[in-house]
Design a protein around this motif. Sequence first.
Motif, PDB file in Angstrom:
ATOM      1  N   ALA A 190       0.837  -1.195   0.000  1.00 51.38           N
ATOM      2  CA  ALA A 190       0.000   0.000   0.000  1.00 51.38           C
ATOM      3  C   ALA A 190       0.874   1.248   0.000  1.00 51.38           C
ATOM      4  N   ASP A 191       0.396   2.298  -0.669  1.00 50.31           N
ATOM      5  CA  ASP A 191       1.167   3.541  -0.729  1.00 50.31           C
ATOM      6  C   ASP A 191       1.440   4.101   0.665  1.00 50.31           C
ATOM      7  N   THR A 192       0.490   3.930   1.569  1.00 54.95           N
ATOM      8  CA  THR A 192       0.686   4.461   2.926  1.00 54.95           C
ATOM      9  C   THR A 192       1.842   3.766   3.628  1.00 54.95           C
ATOM     10  N   SER A 193       1.996   2.455   3.375  1.00 59.41           N
ATOM     11  CA  SER A 193       3.106   1.719   3.992  1.00 59.41           C
ATOM     12  C   SER A 193       4.442   2.212   3.467  1.00 59.41           C
ATOM     13  N   CYS A 194       4.486   2.482   2.168  1.00 61.52           N
ATOM     14  CA  CYS A 194       5.733   2.941   1.558  1.00 61.52           C
ATOM     15  C   CYS A 194       6.073   4.357   2.026  1.00 61.52           C
ATOM     16  N   ALA A 195       5.062   5.205   2.073  1.00 60.99           N
ATOM     17  CA  ALA A 195       5.289   6.578   2.529  1.00 60.99           C
ATOM     18  C   ALA A 195       5.799   6.587   3.960  1.00 60.99           C
ATOM     19  N   SER A 196       5.261   5.703   4.792  1.00 65.07           N
ATOM     20  CA  SER A 196       5.699   5.622   6.179  1.00 65.07           C
ATOM     21  C   SER A 196       7.139   5.131   6.281  1.00 65.07           C
ATOM     22  N   ALA A 197       7.484   4.135   5.452  1.00 69.44           N
ATOM     23  CA  ALA A 197       8.831   3.560   5.499  1.00 69.44           C
ATOM     24  C   ALA A 197       9.890   4.588   5.120  1.00 69.44           C
ATOM     25  N   TYR A 198       9.541   5.525   4.237  1.00 64.21           N
ATOM     26  CA  TYR A 198      10.533   6.479   3.739  1.00 64.21           C
ATOM     27  C   TYR A 198      10.221   7.921   4.139  1.00 64.21           C
ATOM     28  N   ARG A 199       9.499   8.076   5.249  1.00 63.75           N
ATOM     29  CA  ARG A 199       9.102   9.421   5.679  1.00 63.75           C
ATOM     30  C   ARG A 199      10.311  10.323   5.924  1.00 63.75           C
ATOM     31  N   ASP A 200      11.341   9.801   6.529  1.00 62.62           N
ATOM     32  CA  ASP A 200      12.512  10.621   6.861  1.00 62.62           C
ATOM     33  C   ASP A 200      13.765  10.156   6.119  1.00 62.62           C
ATOM     34  N   SER A 201      13.568   9.542   4.969  1.00 64.07           N
ATOM     35  CA  SER A 201      14.695   8.969   4.247  1.00 64.07           C
ATOM     36  C   SER A 201      15.480  10.031   3.494  1.00 64.07           C
ATOM     37  N   THR A 202      16.790   9.820   3.422  1.00 66.95           N
ATOM     38  CA  THR A 202      17.639  10.667   2.585  1.00 66.95           C
ATOM     39  C   THR A 202      17.869  10.042   1.213  1.00 66.95           C
ATOM     40  N   ALA A 203      17.316   8.826   0.992  1.00 65.75           N
ATOM     41  CA  ALA A 203      17.530   8.129  -0.278  1.00 65.75           C
ATOM     42  C   ALA A 203      16.626   8.650  -1.377  1.00 65.75           C
ATOM     43  N   GLY A 204      15.467   9.209  -1.000  1.00 60.75           N
ATOM     44  CA  GLY A 204      14.518   9.703  -1.979  1.00 60.75           C
ATOM     45  C   GLY A 204      13.233  10.107  -1.283  1.00 60.75           C
ATOM     46  N   VAL A 205      12.272  10.571  -2.076  1.00 60.86           N
ATOM     47  CA  VAL A 205      10.969  10.973  -1.550  1.00 60.86           C
ATOM     48  C   VAL A 205       9.906  10.148  -2.247  1.00 60.86           C
ATOM     49  N   PHE A 206       9.139   9.368  -1.488  1.00 66.77           N
ATOM     50  CA  PHE A 206       8.129   8.525  -2.096  1.00 66.77           C
ATOM     51  C   PHE A 206       6.960   9.362  -2.598  1.00 66.77           C
TER      52      PHE A 206
END
Length: 275
Positions: A190-206
């Motif tokens: 789900a998009d919400t799961s992905c957004a949560s996983a990368y909320r504070d990531s420096t690798a990219g913005v979901f």
Amino acid sequence: MSHHVRSLLTALLLSLPPAVLPSAAGAEEVIVGGYPVGAAEHPWAVAVASRAHLGDHRSGQFCGGAVVGPRAVLTAAHCLSPQVTGVDPADIRDLTVIAGRSDLRKDEGREIPVRSLWINPGHDRRTNAGDFAVLILSEPLPAHHAVPLAGEGDPAYAPGTPADVYGWGDTSGRGSFAMELHSARVRLLADTSCASAYRDSTAGVFDPESMLCAAVWSGGRDACQGDSGGPLVAYGRLVGLVSWGSGCGEPGQPGVYSRVSVIADELVAAGLAHR
């Protein structure tokens, strides 16, 4: 997609000789936790290579791609950046697509020169949005080698859908690059799961409009370095291209893929691909 992008795709189509226009009739991430598969059974999974810049080892492979039409291959825009190849795309004189070769140490299949290419001008290297490029081949592949595209609203995008990712990249996350084509089974998230996983990531913005995530949530199966641009296939249709992520097969860190529906309509309208 902008009119500018559609115009560039149309220009690619018009660059082809009239006798070989594709018909609508007819498919920086080896794979961690996967298994070897045959290129003959998955002919739309191809290697993108340059022996001049990457050497003869592993046939010069540096990224993956998906055959979407007899002369068209989709890959990741970042694959053609100087950060990956070491040179400007215009300076890669021997850019090649390797089709029908499971083992990169062998000479089976075909090495087809790329006649022209289109790199999405909207690709954002900071967020990884718009990570698409189109390679036009100098010689056609059989029409049945192309994988159909999953357009907007296709049920193949539903969360929980099983999907297979393909590539020749790192099989361990520690630089153990594969010689043979590998595949791994993951599930769309789900998009919400992905957004949560990368909320504070420096690798990219979901971005759910242009990206999707797939993984085994507990980890262990994923795309990795060297798999970028490779296909993610669900229900026999191309849903994504390997784009980015954090680590390889880490729990709670899913692989992020470019959502093919973003570009599907334009490719089909240009006669470069089919659904």
